[in-house]
Motif scaffolding. Structure first.
Motif, short mmCIF file in Angstrom:
data_model
loop_
_atom_site.label_atom_id
_atom_site.label_comp_id
_atom_site.label_asym_id
_atom_site.label_seq_id
_atom_site.Cartn_x
_atom_site.Cartn_y
_atom_site.Cartn_z
N PHE A 58 -1.80 13.22 -31.44
CA PHE A 58 -2.32 11.87 -31.69
C PHE A 58 -3.73 11.90 -32.29
CE2 PHE A 58 1.11 10.25 -28.92
CZ PHE A 58 1.60 9.28 -29.78
N VAL A 59 -4.56 12.84 -31.88
CA VAL A 59 -5.90 12.93 -32.46
C VAL A 59 -5.80 13.30 -33.94
CG1 VAL A 59 -8.11 14.15 -32.39
CG2 VAL A 59 -7.05 13.40 -30.27
N VAL A 60 -4.92 14.26 -34.26
CA VAL A 60 -4.70 14.63 -35.66
C VAL A 60 -4.18 13.41 -36.43
CG1 VAL A 60 -3.31 16.03 -37.24
CG2 VAL A 60 -4.31 17.08 -35.22
N ALA A 61 -3.18 12.74 -35.86
CA ALA A 61 -2.59 11.57 -36.54
C ALA A 61 -3.63 10.47 -36.75
CB ALA A 61 -1.41 11.03 -35.73
N CYS A 62 -4.47 10.21 -35.77
CA CYS A 62 -5.52 9.18 -35.93
C CYS A 62 -6.47 9.55 -37.06
CB CYS A 62 -6.29 8.99 -34.62
SG CYS A 62 -5.38 8.07 -33.39
N GLY A 63 -6.90 10.80 -37.09
CA GLY A 63 -7.79 11.24 -38.16
C GLY A 63 -7.14 11.10 -39.52
N LEU A 64 -5.87 11.51 -39.64
CA LEU A 64 -5.17 11.41 -40.93
C LEU A 64 -4.95 9.95 -41.32
CD1 LEU A 64 -2.57 14.31 -40.56
CD2 LEU A 64 -4.67 14.28 -41.96
N LEU A 65 -4.63 9.10 -40.34
CA LEU A 65 -4.47 7.68 -40.64
C LEU A 65 -5.79 7.04 -41.08
CD1 LEU A 65 -2.01 6.59 -37.83
CD2 LEU A 65 -1.57 6.59 -40.29
N MET A 66 -6.88 7.45 -40.44
CA MET A 66 -8.20 6.94 -40.87
C MET A 66 -8.47 7.34 -42.32
SD MET A 66 -10.62 7.94 -37.69
CE MET A 66 -10.48 7.20 -36.10
N LEU A 67 -8.20 8.59 -42.66
CA LEU A 67 -8.44 9.08 -44.02
C LEU A 67 -7.55 8.34 -45.03
CD1 LEU A 67 -8.72 12.89 -43.26
CD2 LEU A 67 -10.56 11.39 -44.10
N ALA A 68 -6.29 8.13 -44.67
CA ALA A 68 -5.38 7.42 -45.57
C ALA A 68 -5.82 5.97 -45.75
CB ALA A 68 -3.95 7.49 -45.03
N ALA A 69 -6.20 5.33 -44.66
CA ALA A 69 -6.60 3.92 -44.73
C ALA A 69 -7.85 3.74 -45.57
CB ALA A 69 -6.82 3.35 -43.33
#
Length: 153
Positions: A84-95
């Motif tokens: 989830f920490v990886v996913a949050c970081g990747l979602l932040m970057l994508a957003a």
């Protein structure tokens, strides 16, 4: 002739750049956590670790009709947290790539990221080993700097 003064565009003062540093910090933290979990799982346990693992395997938790060992719950939550920490970081970057205005305008997007980072830092200081204590101040500072550089709504 155009006499308008062009807007200053200093990449050092760009709130998006600072935000990306914070988001990449989350990715690094999550990947590092998962690597640590994998390394620990493949290492030969000490006698103390074997004793603790045995005790955790003998203790069960039942929730909503599902019975799990404390060992399974602890390790499962740890792996899920890393993902989830990886996913949050990747979602932040994508957003922020798709909508940099989310960061440039000091929206809730930046505030929630800062709040999550600071909360995780507080927990790390109380309960976790050195790596998150080293990484989370960097992410928190980056998110705070991003908000400081952004324009008020």
């Amino acid at each position: 002739m155009n006499t308008a003064i062009p807007a200053r565009t200093s990449t050092g003062a760009d709130p998006v750049r600072a935000f990306r540093i914070g988001a990449y910090g989350f990715v690094v933290l999550g990947v590092g956590h998962l690597a640590f979990v994998a390394a620990k799982a493949s290492a030969t346990p000490t006698p103390e670790q074997r004793t603790a693992d045995t005790a955790m395997r003998e203790s069960t938790v039942t929730l909503l009709g599902l019975e799990r060992t404390t060992f399974d719950v602890t390790h499962g939550m740890s792996i899920a947290m890393g993902l989830f920490v990886v996913a949050c970081g990747l979602l932040m970057l994508a957003a922020v790539r798709q909508a940099p205005g989310l960061v440039r305008r000091r929206t809730a997007f930046g505030w929630v990221s800062l709040a999550a980072s600071l909360t995780a830092l507080g927990l790390a200081l109380l309960l976790l080993p050195a790596p998150p204590i080293i990484i989370l101040p960097v992410t928190s500072y980056a998110f705070a700097l991003s908000l400081r550089r952004g324009a008020a709504d």
